[in-house]
Design an enzyme around this catalytic site. Structure first.
Site, PDB file in Angstrom:
ATOM      1  N   SER A  97       4.640   2.653  -2.548  1.00 51.97           N
ATOM      2  CA  SER A  97       4.934   2.096  -3.675  1.00 51.97           C
ATOM      3  C   SER A  97       4.696   0.470  -3.441  1.00 51.97           C
ATOM      4  O   SER A  97       3.828   0.036  -2.990  1.00 51.97           O
ATOM      5  CB  SER A  97       6.218   2.570  -4.353  1.00 51.97           C
ATOM      6  OG  SER A  97       6.142   2.109  -5.802  1.00 51.97           O
ATOM      7  N   HIS A 200       4.890   4.925 -11.597  1.00 46.82           N
ATOM      8  CA  HIS A 200       3.650   5.601 -11.255  1.00 46.82           C
ATOM      9  C   HIS A 200       3.304   6.465 -12.359  1.00 46.82           C
ATOM     10  O   HIS A 200       2.765   7.640 -11.915  1.00 46.82           O
ATOM     11  CB  HIS A 200       3.819   6.128  -9.782  1.00 46.82           C
ATOM     12  CG  HIS A 200       4.449   4.981  -8.976  1.00 46.82           C
ATOM     13  ND1 HIS A 200       3.264   4.094  -8.414  1.00 46.82           N
ATOM     14  CD2 HIS A 200       5.280   4.703  -8.206  1.00 46.82           C
ATOM     15  CE1 HIS A 200       3.895   3.160  -7.682  1.00 46.82           C
ATOM     16  NE2 HIS A 200       4.983   3.512  -7.272  1.00 46.82           N
TER      17      HIS A 200
END
Length: 400
Positions: A97, A200
């Site tokens: 991430s 996300h």
């Protein structure tokens, strides 16, 4: 071969900077990084409580700055390195991430300053997006994939992080997450995560658009170390593509399981997780169970000597190359896709047009980035896609 893993948000802990401040230059580094990020990272990392360091706007630059500082202490990281097939690349790098911004700096794509600044913008933009709709995330452990997929559809949730090691992080509305916890798939455990929103996923669309509007001012270099992407676990060979993926991953699932699979395929013999360490090391140990791989979580300054030894052992080895079994062509923007009339099974030279994606502002052409065979279309004409969504699967050409 050595892997360096860069953690993302969720790895932070209260007081995590304190033990590292005994190192020369640590305090001034975090004051400098805080000035770039417009946040008091030094105070947050030493006396900030769990709630303070949960704030997305400051947590992301805090995690990235901490990883980059310790990487610098290891020697030889971060920044571009000279290499050739004779001298080799010393490490392969993968971030999780927001850790992909750390990884981009370690691979020489971004400067340390640019990585911290872009992380700060990303964190603030995602914090604002989180404030628009009450959403969250939960880790699901031990679920049957088919049963989990049905449960997510039933509760209006999506899989946001496919982490490997039997862990999937799901995201969406808070009521859907509560319903999943109350009625989990058989043999699964659902653990709510202390995050501000559904990262996300499409809920982060405003943040992605904000980043799209400013990254054109950056001039990324091509990676000078082997750099894996969360999009598909494949190596990224250009700075422009790296930057594009850093933007699209804000609304796209994290496939860290694919990164771990690639690392295993590469024959990694040791892995170092940068601080705040622990989560990725745990995933790697579970995913690589039975493999002869040393996994070191850098928990404090006392682990630096072992980490330096692993880096020294990796230097001078032959350059690693990643030839995946397949690659995915992803959408460069959000919009409506129009695939080209190319049948599956067609041999495609690099640059072959594969259609276009029409957004509200423009029409963006899509093409094959390398020689290969079109194995499978993953979209149909008129489908709505997000930036980073897969469009087609290609198999690389294998020389006779």
């Amino acid at each position: 071969m050595l892997a360096v893993l860069a953690p993302g948000q969720g790895a932070q802990k209260p007081g995590m900077l304190t033990p590292w401040l005994e190192l020369p230059g640590a305090e001034s580094f975090f004051r400098w990084a805080g000035a770039i990020a417009d946040a008091d990272l030094l105070t947050l990392g030493t006396t900030g409580d769990a709630e303070a360091i949960r704030d997305t706007a400051v947590t992301q630059p805090l995690v990235v700055a901490m990883s980059l500082f310790v990487a610098r202490e290891l020697g030889g990281l971060p920044g571009p390195v000279a290499h050739s097939p004779q001298t080799g690349r010393d490490v392969v790098i993968a971030g999780h991430s927001v850790g992909e911004l750390t990884a981009a700096a370690l691979a020489g794509v971004l400067s340390v300053e640019a990585a911290i600044a872009l992380t700060a913008v990303r964190g603030r933009a995602m914090a604002r997006a989180c404030g628009l709709t009450p959403t969250g995330m939960s880790a699901v452990l031990g679920a049957d994939p088919d049963e989990l997929e049905k449960a997510l559809e039933r509760h209006g949730l999506v899989a946001a992080n496919l982490n490997g090691g039997g862990q999937v992080v799901v995201a969406g509305p808070l009521d859907g997450l509560a319903a999943l916890k109350a009625e989990p798939p058989a043999k699964a455990r659902v653990v709510p995560l202390s995050v501000a929103g559904a990262f996300h996923t499409s809920y982060m669309g405003p943040a992605r658009e904000e980043l799209e509007g400013l990254v054109g001012g950056l001039r990324p270099a091509d990676p000078s170390r082997l750099l894996l992407s969360n999009a598909d676990g494949a190596a990224v060979d250009s700075g422009a593509e790296t930057l594009s993926r850093l933007v699209s991953q804000v609304t796209s699932p994290v496939h860290f399981d694919a990164c771990l699979a690639t690392l295993r395929e590469l024959g990694v013999t040791a892995a170092i997780e940068l601080p705040p360490a622990g989560a990725l090391a745990g995933l790697a140990k579970r995913e690589w169970k039975g493999a002869d791989v040393e996994v070191l979580a850098l928990a404090g300054p006392g682990d630096l000597d072992r980490a330096r030894a692993l880096i020294d052992a990796a230097r001078g080895r032959p350059e690693a190359e990643h030839q995946p079994d397949w690659r995915v062509v992803v959408s460069p923007v959000r919009g409506t896709v129009s695939p080209a009339d190319v049948p599956e099974g067609t041999h495609l030279p690099a640059g072959t047009p594969l259609g276009c994606v029409r957004s509200r502002r423009e029409e963006v052409k899509v093409s094959a980035g390398y020689d290969g065979v079109l194995a499978e279309w993953l979209v149909q004409d008129g489908d709505l896609v997000d930036a980073g969504d897969p469009l087609a699967r290609l198999y690389p050409e294998v020389p006779a």
